[in-house]
Design a protein around this motif. Structure first.
Motif, short mmCIF file in Angstrom:
data_model
loop_
_atom_site.label_atom_id
_atom_site.label_comp_id
_atom_site.label_asym_id
_atom_site.label_seq_id
_atom_site.Cartn_x
_atom_site.Cartn_y
_atom_site.Cartn_z
N LYS A 5 7.80 -8.03 -4.30
CA LYS A 5 6.59 -8.50 -4.95
C LYS A 5 6.17 -9.89 -4.48
O LYS A 5 5.02 -10.28 -4.65
N TRP A 10 2.97 -7.11 0.97
CA TRP A 10 3.13 -6.08 -0.06
C TRP A 10 1.99 -6.17 -1.07
O TRP A 10 1.41 -5.16 -1.46
N GLN A 11 1.65 -7.38 -1.50
CA GLN A 11 0.57 -7.56 -2.47
C GLN A 11 -0.75 -7.01 -1.92
O GLN A 11 -1.48 -6.31 -2.64
N HIS A 14 -0.60 -3.17 -1.70
CA HIS A 14 -0.71 -2.58 -3.04
C HIS A 14 -2.18 -2.56 -3.48
O HIS A 14 -2.67 -1.53 -3.95
N THR A 17 -4.06 0.07 -1.55
CA THR A 17 -3.78 1.42 -2.05
C THR A 17 -4.59 1.71 -3.32
O THR A 17 -5.14 2.80 -3.48
N PRO A 47 2.94 0.15 1.06
CA PRO A 47 3.72 -0.71 0.15
C PRO A 47 5.06 -0.08 -0.24
O PRO A 47 6.02 -0.80 -0.51
N THR A 48 5.11 1.24 -0.26
CA THR A 48 6.36 1.91 -0.62
C THR A 48 7.45 1.61 0.40
O THR A 48 8.59 1.30 0.03
N SER A 51 8.59 -1.98 0.12
CA SER A 51 9.47 -2.11 -1.04
C SER A 51 10.87 -1.58 -0.75
O SER A 51 11.87 -2.22 -1.06
#
Length: 92
Positions: A5, A10-11, A14, A17, A47-48, A51
């Protein structure tokens, strides 16, 4: 172990998406199991994989998952191009 996060990429992925899900709500119903599903899955994979890579023990594994995320980003880019060519979306 890394906190996914905290990564700006990633932000952004996300948020991207979430935007894809919103945009594809307007796609034709006959695309629900085709293009709609595919573009959602490919964007979600970005993002998956970031993560999942953050949960791995080594930098090499983390880098492998980032490479997979990049492949999913390329796939999503093509699907956006296709959606535009099919007049499901506009450049805006």
């Amino acid at each position: 172990m890394r906190d996914f996060k905290k990564y700006e990429i990633w932000q952004l992925s996300h948020k991207f998406t979430l935007e894809i899900y919103e945009i594809t709500k307007k796609f034709p119903k006959e695309e629900i199991y085709g293009l709609t599903s595919q573009i959602r899955r490919s964007s979600l994979s970005i993002p998956t994989n970031i993560s999942e890579g953050c949960g791995r023990d080594s930098d090499a594994e983390f880098n492998r998952f980032l490479t997979i995320a990049l492949g999913s980003a390329n796939e999503t880019e093509y699907l956006i191009m296709l959606s535009k060519d099919l007049n499901y979306i506009t450049l805006e």
